[in-house]
Design a protein around this motif. Sequence first.
Motif, short mmCIF file in Angstrom:
data_model
loop_
_atom_site.label_atom_id
_atom_site.label_comp_id
_atom_site.label_asym_id
_atom_site.label_seq_id
_atom_site.Cartn_x
_atom_site.Cartn_y
_atom_site.Cartn_z
N LYS A 126 59.38 84.83 -15.62
CA LYS A 126 58.09 85.50 -15.83
C LYS A 126 58.18 86.98 -15.47
CE LYS A 126 54.60 81.85 -15.62
NZ LYS A 126 53.40 81.34 -14.89
N ALA A 127 58.93 87.29 -14.43
CA ALA A 127 59.07 88.70 -14.04
C ALA A 127 59.77 89.50 -15.13
CB ALA A 127 59.85 88.80 -12.73
N MET A 129 59.80 88.74 -18.33
CA MET A 129 58.91 88.76 -19.49
C MET A 129 57.72 89.69 -19.32
SD MET A 129 58.81 84.63 -20.03
CE MET A 129 57.48 84.66 -21.25
N ASP A 130 57.37 90.04 -18.09
CA ASP A 130 56.20 90.86 -17.81
C ASP A 130 56.48 92.32 -18.19
OD1 ASP A 130 54.00 92.18 -16.86
OD2 ASP A 130 54.15 91.40 -14.80
N PRO A 131 55.78 92.89 -19.16
CA PRO A 131 56.03 94.29 -19.52
C PRO A 131 55.88 95.24 -18.34
CG PRO A 131 54.64 93.22 -21.16
CD PRO A 131 54.75 92.27 -20.00
N ALA A 132 55.04 94.87 -17.37
CA ALA A 132 54.83 95.75 -16.23
C ALA A 132 56.09 95.91 -15.39
CB ALA A 132 53.69 95.19 -15.35
N SER A 133 56.99 94.94 -15.45
CA SER A 133 58.21 95.02 -14.65
C SER A 133 59.22 95.99 -15.26
CB SER A 133 58.85 93.65 -14.50
OG SER A 133 59.42 93.23 -15.73
N PHE A 138 64.24 92.65 -20.98
CA PHE A 138 63.00 92.10 -21.54
C PHE A 138 63.23 91.58 -22.96
CE2 PHE A 138 59.30 92.97 -24.26
CZ PHE A 138 58.32 92.19 -23.66
N ARG A 146 56.41 80.90 -23.13
CA ARG A 146 56.03 80.62 -21.73
C ARG A 146 57.12 79.78 -21.06
NH1 ARG A 146 52.49 77.53 -24.77
NH2 ARG A 146 52.76 75.27 -24.62
N PRO A 182 54.96 89.96 -8.30
CA PRO A 182 54.43 90.01 -9.67
C PRO A 182 53.93 91.40 -10.04
CG PRO A 182 53.66 88.04 -8.55
CD PRO A 182 54.33 88.89 -7.51
N GLY A 183 54.32 91.86 -11.23
CA GLY A 183 53.87 93.15 -11.71
C GLY A 183 54.64 94.34 -11.18
N ARG A 185 57.61 96.94 -10.82
CA ARG A 185 58.71 97.43 -11.65
C ARG A 185 60.04 97.04 -11.02
NH1 ARG A 185 57.48 101.34 -15.48
NH2 ARG A 185 59.61 102.16 -15.37
#
Length: 542
Positions: A126-127, A129-133, A138, A146, A182-183, A185
């Motif tokens: 999930k980390a 996949m998260d664009p914020a990371s 990615f 999911r 989570p979230g 970078r």
Amino acid sequence: MRKLQRLMPLAVLASILLVGTGCAPAAPGTGATPSEQGSLALLTAALPETLNPLAGFDNNGTGKVNESLYTLAGSPDTLPRIVPLLAAAEPTVSKDARTWTVPLRRDARFSDGTDFDAADVVASYKAIMDPASASPIFGSLSNLRRVEALDAHTVRFTLREAQVSFKTAMLIGIAPSEAIVPGQRVEESALNRAPVGTGPYVVDSIGPSRLVLAANPDYRGGEVALKRVAYEAAPDDNARAQRMLAGEYDGTTLPPRLAQTFAANPEFELVTATSADWRGLSLPADNPLTGDPKVRLALNLAVDRQALIDGVLAGAGRPAHTFVPAEYGDAFDPGAVFAHDPQRAAGLLDEAGWVVGENSMRSKDGTPAAFTLMYNPGDQLRRDLSLAFSAQMKQLGIDVSVEAATFDQAEPRAGTDAIMLGGGDTPYDVDTQLYKMLHSSYPETGAYYDNPSRYADPAMDRALETGRTTLDAAKRATAYRAVQRLYVGEPSMVLLAFIDHTYVQRAAVSDTWQGTGTLLEPHDHGTAWGPWVKLGQWVPKQ
């Protein structure tokens, strides 16, 4: 696949750490040999910018610190099998190849003492996949819709589209959920310098020019025999060669020509690893010369691939006509080749209106037969291949000017100027070697170096989609052989060679340790690969 690109931290991490490190014959001041100490010193071109698996560290199934769900097993000259590591068994795959259910082993623990379970797998994926990371890997999970924990020891991956090759995405290193914010970078994570993994090694120390791994005392099955591995950075190829000759280190990676200088020295052994790592040049669609299909075919017929391998690579490579090497077995079509035929190449150019003038160079309606070929200024091998290709094309009447260009400089020019590229980042399924380079949905859905010539053919798309989605192995192989036949009929690039990776190791190392041999290697390589790919499995010889 990695070519001229911005994901250097990742490449530098695999080709860095991979490239090797230095390990003096003994730790400073001890006077003992590496074998007596149970240590190894490797000399590397650079140290990783990050040790974080969420940023791509340990992402090819061979991690020494962060292990993955699956790992690679096999002989040096065949496509490795992808076998369970943190997974307890093979995945259960739905009939539509969109749902993958993975059971997890129950005896793994992280080096911080926490148990490995499904929450760690879910948090890691999930980390990324998260664009914020802003994870540089990615894109490798772009088809993953999911990931969820069915229970503490079972994970389910659900894909957007069928993808039989998804198992290659399960070679990513896993971090503990407790260490993932989570979230956040990835560049801000504490895991960059202090990774926590389930692997046979932990980070003992890291500095500007030296990384030391130590055996994980709590590794399942017991602490490994090789207790300490030191990697020391030395960017210059010649400097690494000289330091090896001086007896300071146990091993390093060198370009083929330089590595060959050790071949006759009994104090060293030269190790050559077969790879799916290719080199080739894009043929930009917006250039009046290279945008012409007949010209693209002519260039492929005119280039003497074996001469490039013998000259630039000192024989350490195999001709590449398509993106598929022979190691892919039934999916490889041995007939999909470009015969070296300069005469036919010249005829095709004449037919296309690119005719020879008084200066022996070609032109069409006043437009010179010319294009610029860019290469990464820090890569001597790409430079030498570019210059050698240019010299061959001049004999055909085509002017190829060679220019060093950084990643940022190359990207906006990809539509008009050629780039010397390299690929094969995760080459453990033929789909990963082909889809992004030939499917018409790229480069729009990827990066500028994916399908850089903007190749588009409905028949090619259908064959690639069949290979990606069918669970029938024979149908997959048939589809990929069709891909290669379509490609040699109308090529999008000029593939030159699959590069053999060359390593130098002190003979005393193999006299002391029973190693594990090499695997078919990806584009990113170095001292984390070669004879040192699975150091945790080394045992001392009696």
